[in-house]
Scaffold this motif. Structure first.
Motif, PDB file in Angstrom:
ATOM      1  N   ARG A 137      -4.161  -4.821   6.032  1.00 48.13           N
ATOM      2  CA  ARG A 137      -3.840  -3.334   5.625  1.00 48.13           C
ATOM      3  C   ARG A 137      -3.659  -3.102   4.149  1.00 48.13           C
ATOM      4  NH1 ARG A 137       1.166  -0.854   7.098  1.00 48.13           N
ATOM      5  NH2 ARG A 137       1.773  -2.116   5.280  1.00 48.13           N
ATOM      6  N   VAL A 141      -6.115  -1.049   1.648  1.00 42.62           N
ATOM      7  CA  VAL A 141      -5.454   0.141   1.279  1.00 42.62           C
ATOM      8  C   VAL A 141      -5.810  -0.261  -0.546  1.00 42.62           C
ATOM      9  CG1 VAL A 141      -3.393   1.406   0.549  1.00 42.62           C
ATOM     10  CG2 VAL A 141      -3.917   0.751   2.840  1.00 42.62           C
ATOM     11  N   SER A 154      -6.663   5.836   3.766  1.00 45.37           N
ATOM     12  CA  SER A 154      -5.657   5.604   4.306  1.00 45.37           C
ATOM     13  C   SER A 154      -6.141   5.927   5.974  1.00 45.37           C
ATOM     14  CB  SER A 154      -4.526   6.606   4.218  1.00 45.37           C
ATOM     15  OG  SER A 154      -5.306   7.717   4.027  1.00 45.37           O
ATOM     16  N   ALA A 157      -7.385   2.426   6.902  1.00 38.80           N
ATOM     17  CA  ALA A 157      -6.001   1.459   7.145  1.00 38.80           C
ATOM     18  C   ALA A 157      -5.448   1.552   8.454  1.00 38.80           C
ATOM     19  CB  ALA A 157      -4.976   1.567   5.977  1.00 38.80           C
TER      20      ALA A 157
END
Length: 186
Positions: A137, A141, A154, A157
């Protein structure tokens, strides 16, 4: 002289009768002594017989007392043997029960130890997987931020985190059902 001649045979008869009387008197004296000795012997034998009767009676009483004491001791011995056997049996049963209890406790301890190992292994796998998802993640990101797609980064993610494979840990069957009915906490 004629009187003398007539009295002479009487005199000899008298002397012979006196001697005979003296002998009889001595014989009676000896007989009296013998009778006295016999009375003394009879008295001693009667005394001895009484002593023997007393000794025999005492012997019978002591024998009866000893028999009673022997019976009492035999009874006590039987009771002691019975009590000893009961105590030994109780100790044996208690020892068997303690061994069974120890075996059950040992089984429970091993099962708890296996369950704890399983939980540690699950926690380690979940920790590793969480760390891998976090790194993935963070990487995504960071890539999105670097390329300028903030909003898309976002949401991407979040979709990556939600699309992560299921981290399900199932307990082995050996840890689920226990022979004594104790179930581990879910």
């Amino acid at each position: 002289e004629a009187l003398r001649e007539v009295s002479w045979p009487l005199r000899e008869e008298c002397v012979a009768a006196d001697r005979r009387a003296q002998e009889l008197h001595e014989h009676i004296g000896r007989a009296h002594e013998h009778v006295g000795d016999l009375h003394e012997q009879i008295r001693r034998e009667a005394h001895h017989k009484d002593m023997q009767a007393d000794a025999q009676e005492r012997f019978h009483r002591e024998t009866a007392d000893l028999e009673v004491e022997r019976s009492r001791q035999a009874q006590e011995l039987r009771m002691s043997a019975s009590q000893l056997e009961s105590v030994a049996l109780a100790a044996r049963l208690e020892l068997e029960e303690l061994r069974r209890s120890l075996d059950i406790s040992e089984e429970k301890r091993r099962a708890k130890e296996q369950e704890a190992q399983w939980w540690r292994a699950c926690a380690a796998r979940l920790g590793e997987r969480c760390e891998a998802v976090r790194v993935e993640r963070d990487t995504l990101v960071a890539q999105r931020l670097a390329s300028g797609h903030r909003g898309a980064a976002s949401s991407k993610a979040l979709s990556v985190a939600s699309a992560a494979p299921s981290l399900e840990c199932r307990r082995p069957d050996a840890l689920v059902a226990k022979p004594w009915g104790v179930q581990p906490r879910a």
